[in-house]
Design an enzyme around this catalytic site. Sequence first.
Site, short mmCIF file in Angstrom:
data_model
loop_
_atom_site.label_atom_id
_atom_site.label_comp_id
_atom_site.label_asym_id
_atom_site.label_seq_id
_atom_site.Cartn_x
_atom_site.Cartn_y
_atom_site.Cartn_z
N HIS A 94 0.84 -1.21 0.00
CA HIS A 94 0.00 0.00 0.00
C HIS A 94 0.87 1.26 0.00
O HIS A 94 0.55 2.24 -0.67
CB HIS A 94 -0.95 0.01 1.20
CG HIS A 94 -1.88 -1.17 1.21
ND1 HIS A 94 -2.65 -1.51 2.28
CD2 HIS A 94 -2.16 -2.09 0.24
CE1 HIS A 94 -3.35 -2.60 1.99
NE2 HIS A 94 -3.06 -2.97 0.76
N HIS A 251 -9.45 -1.99 -4.69
CA HIS A 251 -8.33 -2.35 -3.83
C HIS A 251 -7.34 -3.27 -4.55
O HIS A 251 -6.12 -3.13 -4.41
CB HIS A 251 -8.78 -2.98 -2.51
CG HIS A 251 -7.63 -3.18 -1.60
ND1 HIS A 251 -7.11 -2.16 -0.82
CD2 HIS A 251 -6.79 -4.24 -1.42
CE1 HIS A 251 -6.03 -2.58 -0.20
NE2 HIS A 251 -5.81 -3.85 -0.55
N ASP A 255 -3.42 -2.59 -5.13
CA ASP A 255 -2.36 -3.57 -4.84
C ASP A 255 -1.48 -3.81 -6.07
O ASP A 255 -0.25 -3.90 -5.96
CB ASP A 255 -2.97 -4.91 -4.42
CG ASP A 255 -3.33 -4.98 -2.95
OD1 ASP A 255 -2.88 -4.12 -2.17
OD2 ASP A 255 -4.09 -5.90 -2.58
N HIS A 277 -0.80 -10.91 -5.68
CA HIS A 277 0.61 -10.54 -5.46
C HIS A 277 1.58 -11.45 -6.22
O HIS A 277 2.56 -10.98 -6.78
CB HIS A 277 0.94 -10.58 -3.97
CG HIS A 277 0.14 -9.62 -3.16
ND1 HIS A 277 0.14 -8.26 -3.40
CD2 HIS A 277 -0.72 -9.80 -2.14
CE1 HIS A 277 -0.67 -7.66 -2.54
NE2 HIS A 277 -1.20 -8.57 -1.76
ZN LIG Z 1 -3.89 -4.59 -0.33
#
Ligand SMILES: [Zn+2]
Length: 295
Positions: A94, A251, A255, A277
Amino acid sequence: MAATGNKKVEAELIYPRRQTTITSAVELSGRGLHTGKDCHLRLKPAPADTGVLFRRIDLEGRPVISAAADNVHDCRRSLVLGREDKPLVRTVEHLLSACAGLFLDNLVVEMTGPEIPACDGSAEPLARMMAESGSRKLDAPLEVLQLKEEICFQNGDVSLTALPSEDKEVSFSYQLDYGDRPPGRERCSFNLTGDDYLEELAPARTYVLKCEIAELKKAGLARGGSRDNAVIFGPEGAEGRLRFPDEACRHKLLDLIGDLFLAGPVRAHFSAVKSGHSSNQRLARVLVGIRDSLK
Ligand SMILES: [Zn+2]
């Protein structure tokens, strides 16, 4: 022509603007989402070509680690940097997203704990404090990787594509798909202009599916997680009020921007479907490889 493995990718390095840093130091304290540990953050201006450098001032020798794809220790649930098989700084995505969103290139981040504070689950408190400090131009050009052809990953139903940008813009689109379960299917996009990140993307909070919470806790994660720093989606939808109808999708896009910060500045259109991720890091590594091959 640049090479990634045995595949050649057309790309070039461009220098479209000067590098930046913040004008003065800013500070914030809070608990980490996964460790539940307290950490005081102090963000300090840094000279050109520093990038984002994390310094653990609570540890002997005050070890430092830079926000670079080579320093990723773990990227399963959050972005963890470390070396020699040891994590050093957790949940950096973040903060890095806020740096990318506000066009801040150089920063030293002093920390008194192992994890960036979760704040309210969004990047807003971090981004707001950086924006309030303001941005200062440095006397050095920013090196940006410009793609001239498409790079695409596909792994099952996850896909991630970087397309050449004809219009000098950097943009991101994200598609989320939980089928009939909330948050369901959402799609959103964002142009990185340095202007509306703070209002349109930074406030979107982390979310978790209610059915995943027990599993996360069992894995020793989400120890600092609560309704104050994550949106919980149950079978009937979000518990509590959302900040945007498509907050979950925003969100994931936030990310993605933070994860790709580790590739260095890239001018491209990024299009992601269900990526997280791990897949974001795969793309970041390929982009780093392309950049290195041009030098
Ligand atoms: Zn996040």
